[in-house]
Every structure is written in C-alpha cells, then in structure tokens.
Design a protein around this motif. Structure first.
Motif, PDB file in Angstrom:
ATOM      1  N   GLU A  88      33.501  30.258  43.715  1.00  0.00           N
ATOM      2  CA  GLU A  88      32.962  31.219  42.729  1.00  0.00           C
ATOM      3  C   GLU A  88      31.363  31.495  43.154  1.00  0.00           C
ATOM      4  OE1 GLU A  88      33.862  32.453  40.121  1.00  0.00           O
ATOM      5  OE2 GLU A  88      35.815  31.424  39.877  1.00  0.00           O
TER       6      GLU A  88
ATOM      7  N   ASP B 236      31.077  45.389  42.750  1.00  0.00           N
ATOM      8  CA  ASP B 236      31.795  44.465  41.680  1.00  0.00           C
ATOM      9  C   ASP B 236      33.260  44.901  41.528  1.00  0.00           C
ATOM     10  OD1 ASP B 236      31.678  47.170  40.692  1.00  0.00           O
ATOM     11  OD2 ASP B 236      30.893  46.798  38.985  1.00  0.00           O
TER      12      ASP B 236
ATOM     13  N   GLU C  90      37.127  44.287  42.009  1.00  0.00           N
ATOM     14  CA  GLU C  90      38.042  42.980  41.982  1.00  0.00           C
ATOM     15  C   GLU C  90      38.473  42.782  43.170  1.00  0.00           C
ATOM     16  OE1 GLU C  90      42.591  41.844  40.060  1.00  0.00           O
ATOM     17  OE2 GLU C  90      41.216  43.683  39.307  1.00  0.00           O
TER      18      GLU C  90
ATOM     19  N   ASN D  66      37.902  38.679  42.830  1.00  0.00           N
ATOM     20  CA  ASN D  66      37.398  38.225  41.486  1.00  0.00           C
ATOM     21  C   ASN D  66      36.236  37.375  41.754  1.00  0.00           C
ATOM     22  OD1 ASN D  66      39.618  39.369  39.978  1.00  0.00           O
ATOM     23  ND2 ASN D  66      40.770  37.585  40.756  1.00  0.00           N
TER      24      ASN D  66
ATOM     25  N   LYS E 216      32.225  37.243  40.869  1.00  0.00           N
ATOM     26  CA  LYS E 216      31.501  37.804  39.965  1.00  0.00           C
ATOM     27  C   LYS E 216      30.058  38.077  40.432  1.00  0.00           C
ATOM     28  CE  LYS E 216      33.671  35.890  35.738  1.00  0.00           C
ATOM     29  NZ  LYS E 216      33.327  34.753  34.460  1.00  0.00           N
TER      30      LYS E 216
ATOM     31  N   GLN F 215      26.412  37.547  41.104  1.00  0.00           N
ATOM     32  CA  GLN F 215      25.373  36.452  40.734  1.00  0.00           C
ATOM     33  C   GLN F 215      24.112  36.984  40.588  1.00  0.00           C
ATOM     34  OE1 GLN F 215      26.819  33.277  40.775  1.00  0.00           O
ATOM     35  NE2 GLN F 215      28.607  34.337  40.917  1.00  0.00           N
TER      36      GLN F 215
END
Length: 882
Positions: A84, A186, A188, A231, A233, A235
């Motif tokens: 992530e 951004d 996907e 996917n 995100k 930061q």
C-alpha cells in the motif's frame, strides 16, 4: 563575404545531415510484471524473505558501455514487489571474484565503486523520471531525471531505505521506496517506465536490463515498462524539518574599530518543509534558511570587467533546480552565451548593492549577504501533463551600521525585495512536442531608502518549444525572451552605460544614452535544428540573439547584449569499440557574430576530439582559431577595439579512474597575432584512494596571461578622451586539497582547502588612437618617459602629456596581488534518514600582497602566520514525517 561563407557552410552541413540515413536500431520494449504483497520484506540485503517469491526474477542484461548489446562480464537479476505504501526492489549481482568487488565508501550521491540503479518514469511521460542508486558499500544516491535524460539532478534527496550484502556469489541489494517520494497519476492501473542499471567498476562496464543502443536519442523515452501496479492510493506527503544553529566567529581585532572586536557569536533557527498538495504537486518552503554548511565559492579574478558565474550550492535552491531552468541559448557548440539564463538563483540573498555615506574616520559594519526571510517552491505535473514550477522568495531590507566616535547611524544598503517566477511546460504528440513559458518579476521597495542606482522593478517573459520526429532523432527548438526594467533616471542611466550595454559608445549609431529614460525593454532568443541520434553523425546549428536593451540580471544571468551569433556543431562518434579505442568522438564547431548595427564582431572555428582507450585511459585535444575578434566592451564605453586574431590549442590525459591512484594532466596555450597577447596554463590533479573509506585529491593550476592592450582607466585631455591601456604580465596560481573520509554511509568528514594568488604588473602605458587599425602597433600611442612618472607617495602615475611640466591627469597604480585562502571542514551525521547534525569549521583570509614579490613567496607570506576569519558552527536538523 565572411557572412555569406558562414551561411553557405551551414546550409551545406544541413544538406549533408539531411542526406544521412537515420538507421536507428529497433529494440522492443521489455515488460516486468510486479505484484502486490501483504507482508513487507525486511530490508537487510539478504533477499531471503518468503514474500519475494510472489514474483519471478528478471535478468538477461546487456552491455551499455563499452560494447553496447554484448553480454556483460557478470550476470544480474532483480525482482520488484509493492504494498500500500512502498515499492521494493531486490537485486542479485553475480560476481565470479567477489573478493574484487569495489565497495568504496563515499558521501551520499558519491556513487563510488560497484553500484546498481533503478530508474522509474512514474508519470510515464517519456521525459522525466527518478533514479535510485545503491553502491556495494551501502551508499545511497538519487537523481531527478528530466529532458529525456539530458539532465540528471543529484540535489534531490528523498527518504528511502536500502541495504547491501557481499557473499560468495557476488553482492545483493534491497531497496524500499515510499510512494510519497515519487510522483505518479491516480490511474487505477499504473504503467511506469523501468530500467535497471549495473556498474561493474573494475571492468569499467555498465549493463542494463532494457537495451538502449548508443545511437538512440534520449533515455527516459527508451525505458522498459513496469506493469501490475494497481489500486495504489496517492500518498499525501507532509515533512517538517526545523533546524537550530549555533555559530562563533573569530577574526582579526582592529584597534579603534568597534565592529572588529575579534569575536562574535550567534544562535539562529528556522524551518524547512514539504507538503504534498496532491500526489503530483508539492510545495517546498523555507523560513529563515541557513546555509552555513555550504562550501565557499572558489577564488577567481576577472580583468575584463564582466561578472563571474558561480554555481548554486545552497540546498533549497539546488534541489529540483532543473524545473526552473530557462537557458536563453542551449547549444551543443558551447560558448559564453550558454551561461545566460532567465533565472539565476544566486541573485536571491546576494551581496547588498548599495553604498554608504561613511567618511574618513568612520567605521562601517555591513552584512555580507542579504537575509532571505522566506522562500517557497510549488512544482509538479497535473493530470493533463502540464508541468508547473512556481517560486516565491522575499529578502529583507538590509542596513549598514556606521560608527563615528561612538555615535552610530544606520543606512539602507539593500531594499526589501520580492522575487517571483513561474515556469510552465506542456507535452503534446506523445511527448514529441513540448511548448513552455516563463515569467519572472523582481520588485524592490525603494520608497524609504536612498538607494537610487538600482531598478525598482524588473520583469521577464518567455516562450519556448521543442519538436522531435523520426523516433526523436531530429529536432527543431527555439525560444524567445522579453525583458523590461523600470527605475529612476539614475538607475536606467546606470543600465544603459553598464559594461553589458555600453550605449555611450562614441562609434555606435544604433544605440545612444537617453538620460531621461525610466524603463528599458529588450528581447533575446534562440532558434536551432539538429540531429541527436540515428547513426554516427550528429549536428546542432542555430542562431541566438540579445538586443542591445535586453537586461536579465535582476533575477537572471546575462553576460552581454547587442549580439547576434550563428553557431554550428557537428560530431562523429564511434558506437562500438574498435582498434585501440573503447570510444572516440570528433567534433567541429564554428561561430560567427554581429552586433545590431551589422558590424561583424567575431568569427571562430574549432575542432576537438576525445578518446577512451581499452585500458580506460582517456585523452583529448582542442584547437580553436579566432579569425575575427572585435570587442565593444574592452574600452569600457569607448569605441570598438579590434583584438588580435588568435590560435588556441590544448590537450589533456586522464589515467584509469578505477585505480587507487589516478591523475589528470592538462595544458594549453593561446597566441595572439602580432604578439598581441599570449596565455598559457597547466594543471595537474592527483587522486589517491588508500582505503575504501578515504579519498584524497590535490589539484594544482598555474596560468600566465600577457597582454599588449589591457584596459586601465579613462581620462580626459584637451577635450579628448584618453582610453588608457598598458602591457600586462599576470600570473595566477591555485592549489586545492580535498579529503573525504566516510566512516559509514551516514557519517562522513570532508575537508576542502584552497590557497589562491593572482598577481598583475602593468608596464608600457599607452592610449588608444585608432582602435580599428590593422596592425596592433597602430592602435595606440605609448607614453614617453618625459610624459609619465610614478609618484610613490600617492601610488599613482602622473601624466604630463604636452610636456609643459604641469600634470595633465593622473591615475592609480593598477598593479595588484590578490591573495586568498579558503577552507572548510565539515563533519556530517545523518542520525536518522533525513535528519542531520553538522559540525563546521570555515576559515577564510584575503590579503593584498606586494605585486613585485615572488609569486609563491608572496602567497606563503600572506597566508602563514596571518590571522584568518574563523567560523565554528554546529547545526542540527530533525525531519518530521507526518
């Protein structure tokens, strides 16, 4: 005739170039598929975590240097995974002789010894990227890549983590790069440009994962691709870095001077920060910045009157400086005009420009530099591909303090000033077309000061473009700038009569001084076409100009104006090793210049060659012939002066840079026609690496400059102007010692010391009578012994030109001996990533020696045993990652 020849030659070169077939090697893009993991690997250099098994190894590297496309001496493979918040890279560098791996320690960005590097084009714009490098010794390095690989900015210092290990198979590296440290869209599902790069130091060999033939133009546009990032995100980034610094200065005490007490101390604090406005756009700011750890500028002296360009070393302005770069002339041929830039960050925080009314017996305390109250940079790229760079800085109003027998007063010497810059660039046509613009504004508050000689406002705007075709092999590029300066009559008069403009020239019909002007508007620009790949042959040719009124120096750098120059560069390079050469390149350049009145002011041709041999030694030579050379600045506002045609030749030899003892020797000579001038120089650099953690370098340079016509001063006699010149004998010696001791990758000690002396002796004084005469002896009239005498009491020359026993005019003795010693000792400890402690000892000394003394003896007498200005500084920073 000369102009026609120059233009015809350029057309011939272009015709030949267009006739060359662009045989570009077609290489398919490789793809690496990564995967997302839930368990992060431990970054220890071992590559034994189970989580690495989620993806396959990739390898099959090919040589990039020296023999492009061949199998490398050692194999390399890598893996990439992500979670992530971070992306992780594992690299295995095989080596059949692991005991010979070169794991030299250095400071950050040193890149000494063996290393591996990953390049990400995270925007996938085919122009920009990020490079992360780790050496076998565990030293990190980073670079922000721009201009499709033509600019690598190592001032960028992100927070990331890496470890290495040496084992029986070679060496390994693990990297952890937070997504906050790179910029991406951004979308996907992401597609990033990817390259893995290995340097085998002892073989002087570089190998890469995505093959890029040497004749392919560009770097970023030719990277492979990284697929599988999904996917993630964006930061948000928030970094705050406060600092505190304590400083003590010790210097020579001057009896009676209340400001030179021999010692002073201070404590200061400030804050730097970085805010991720979006994942694509970042705001950097600094409040009350301190640059005490920055190395002093090298010593230099310029007798031509022009300003000396000094490189930027202050971290806030160095980092990502390429975003704000706007060169007026980008030319492969080089030349003094390539320094000109709309933005020159050294103007912010410059030495105060104003003078004082201090009289005899009064003491003055004035700051050495203007205080920067705060500065901010907003930069990044929008979703539509628009690159943005905005800079704002404010410097405070500065005062000089004047003491008169205990009674003190303050006088403003620099006004409160605001600097503003905006730089925009937009890509089209799959990044083959680039259109950009720039706007700068400098505004000074002069309302409550007596500083009348500088501009109260200065504005510059510009547009630029670049278009590439045929696989980016061919290009056409150009730009135009417009400047406007505003100020009092005195300020604009000063600009018109400055050395850059010389509107007061008596022989110029296209310019004249208007004492009532309160503004000045000028233009400049460049247009060129070239070929940057697709075979052995390359060229770059164009025209650049600066109108007489162009003025960029409030926030930019500009050497001179009133110039139109045609330049040309063409090169033939080897793409493969052959015979005794690993690499060979031969260049040809020519230059032709005119002023805006149409006077032909310069014509020069140049050839140079550079070769690398199989034993990794390098050599090169340069020959330059100036057939026509006129200067409108040599007489400081007087008529144009014809300079001698000249021949310059020089060469260099470099030993193998991979050895523990290395050297570089360089020398050259320039001869002017009719013995008009003669310049010689020689330099030697020796580098010694006794152990992997210690690097010692000594550089010695000596220059000799002999001129028949060197400007001294201007005087008036019987209604005529006397432009007084002399024969000059100038000798310059400079020695630099650098010592780098790296205890650990995050703990190092650096020392820099440099004594410098330049001595000039003037003889055979004369005045100009016919500045354009063919023979140099016809351009002047020498003073006889009956006309000129030296007065020791006033240290000046008295001139009785009409020999009537009455002094008609006089001028100061121009002889000089400028001596300077500068040193810096810096201990740096990065105790946690991004947080540092600096211990600094700076030492500086400047003296005026006796010009009649021996050069080296005078240097020693004025340095050893003298009281220097010592600065002891402790600085601590702490970076908060919020």
């Amino acid at each position: 005739m000369i102009r026609q020849f120059s233009l015809i030659l350029s057309l011939c070169i272009c015709t030949v170039a267009f006739g060359q077939e662009s045989t570009i090697t077609k290489v398919p893009k490789r793809i690496y598929n990564t995967k997302k993991v839930t368990t992060a690997p431990i970054i220890d250099g071992n590559i034994n975590d189970e989580t690495w098994n989620a993806v396959a190894w990739a390898g099959d590297f090919k040589q990039w240097m020296p023999d492009e496309g061949k199998e490398p001496a050692q194999k390399t493979k890598f893996k990439i995974i992500y979670d992530e918040k971070n992306i992780y890279i594992a690299v295995r560098c095989y080596d059949t002789e692991p005991d010979k791996i070169v794991n030299r320690l250095s400071r950050r960005d040193g890149n000494a010894g063996d290393w591996v590097e990953v390049n990400f084009d995270s925007y996938h714009d085919l122009r920009t990227g990020f490079a992360f490098t780790i050496t076998a010794a565990g030293v990190k390095g980073e670079e922000a890549i721009s201009q499709n690989g033509n600019n690598w900015d190592n001032s960028w210092n992100p927070i990331w983590y890496a470890k290495t290990k040496i084992d029986e198979e070679g060496w390994t590296a693990e990297m952890k790069i937070p997504f906050t440290q790179v910029r991406f869209s951004d979308k996907e599902e992401q597609v990033w440009g990817l390259q893995m790069h290995r340097n085998n130091f002892r073989e002087n060999e570089r190998s890469i994962w995505q093959r890029i033939p040497r004749d392919l133009p560009g770097w970023v546009s030719n990277l492979g691709e990284l697929h599988g990032i999904k996917n993630i995100k964006p930061q948000k980034q928030l970094e705050i870095q406060p600092y505190v610094v304590g400083q003590t200065e010790k210097f020579e005490k001057v009896p009676g001077n209340p400001f030179a007490t021999g010692k002073r101390s201070s404590v200061n604090a400030g804050i730097d920060g970085k805010i991720g406005v979006t994942n694509n756009l970042t705001l950097d700011f600094t409040v009350n910045p301190d640059f005490g750890q920055v190395e002093a500028d090298p010593s230099a002296i310029a007798l031509d009157g022009f300003q000396i360009f000094q490189r930027e070393q202050r971290p806030f302005f160095v980092e990502n400086k390429n975003i704000f770069d706007y060169q007026v002339t980008q030319a492969q041929a080089g030349g003094p005009f390539t320094r000109d830039n709309v933005f020159y960050s050294r103007r912010i925080g410059r030495k105060p420009q104003g003078g004082t009314t201090a009289g005899t017996g009064e003491y003055v305390n004035r700051p050495g530099n203007t205080t920067i109250l705060g500065a901010a940079k907003f930069s990044g790229k929008t979703k539509s591909g628009l690159s943005i760079g905005i800079l704002e800085a404010v410097t405070q109003k500065e005062f000089a303090e004047i003491d008169n027998n205990g009674t003190r007063r303050k006088e403003a010497i620099e006004p409160l000033t605001n600097f503003f810059l905006t730089r925009l660039q937009k890509e089209y046509n799959n990044s083959n077309t680039l259109i950009g613009g720039i706007f700068t504004a400098t505004n000074r508050n002069l309302s409550d000061t007596n500083i009348n000689g500088i501009h109260n406002a200065a504005y510059t705007s510009g547009v630029d473009f670049r278009h590439q075709w045929n696989n980016r092999t061919w290009y056409v590029a150009g730009n135009m700038v417009m400047s406007k300066v505003l100020g009092s009559k005195e300020a604009i008069y000063n600009t018109q009569t400055s050395l850059r403009h010389n509107f007061q020239r008596v022989d110029a019909e296209h310019v004249n001084v208007d004492p009532n002007r309160t503004s000045l508007t000028g233009t400049g620009g460049n247009i060129k076409i070239g070929k940057s790949g697709g075979g052995n042959f390359m060229f770059d040719t164009g025209i650049t100009w600066r109108s007489p009124e162009l003025e960029l120096n409030d926030i930019g750098f500009q050497r001179n104006a009133d110039d139109i120059t045609h330049y040309n560069w063409m090169a033939y390079r080897s793409l493969k090793p052959f015979s005794v050469f690993r690499r060979l390149q031969i260049n040809y350049n020519h230059y032709a210049s005119w002023n805006f009145e149409g006077d032909h002011t310069y014509l020069g041709v140049n050839t140079n060659s550079h070769a690398t041999f199989h034993n990794n030694w390098r050599t090169g030579f340069n020959i330059h012939y100036a057939a026509v050379d006129y200067s409108d600045a040599a007489l400081r506002g007087g008529p144009m002066l014809r300079l001698p045609s000249s021949l310059d030749y020089n060469m260099y030899i470099n030993s193998d840079q991979s050895k523990k003892v290395q050297f570089r020797v360089r020398g050259g000579k320039t001869n002017g026609a009719d013995n008009g001038f003669k310049r010689t120089y020689a330099s030697t650099t020796i580098t010694f690496v006794p152990i992997n953690s210690l690097n010692i370098s000594v550089d010695a340079r000596i220059n000799s400059n002999n001129q028949e016509l060197q400007y001294v001063t201007t005087n008036a006699f019987n209604g005529n102007t006397r432009y007084i010149n002399a024969s000059l004998d100038q000798d310059t010696f400079n020695l630099s010692l650098r010592l780098n001791y790296t205890i650990k990758p995050n703990l190092s000690i650096q020392y820099y010391g440099s004594p410098f002396i330049s001595r000039g002796r003037y003889t055979n004084f004369k005045y100009i009578t016919n500045s354009l005469a063919t023979n140099i002896s016809d351009r002047y009239q020498s003073y006889t012994n009956n006309q000129i005498n030296y007065d020791a009491n006033s240290n000046s020359y008295l001139v009785d030109e009409n020999t009537d026993t009455t002094t008609d005019y006089s001028f100061a003795n121009p002889n000089f001996s400028f001596i300077q010693f500068q040193s810096n000792l810096v201990a740096r400890w990065e105790y946690i990533p991004g947080s540092e402690v600096f211990l600094v000892w700076s030492k500086g000394l400047t003296r005026a020696g006796n010009p009649m003394d021996d050069l080296l003896r005078s240097l020693g007498d004025n340095i050893f045993g003298q009281t220097a200005h010592n600065i002891f500084l402790v600085k601590a920073t702490y970076r908060f990652m919020l």
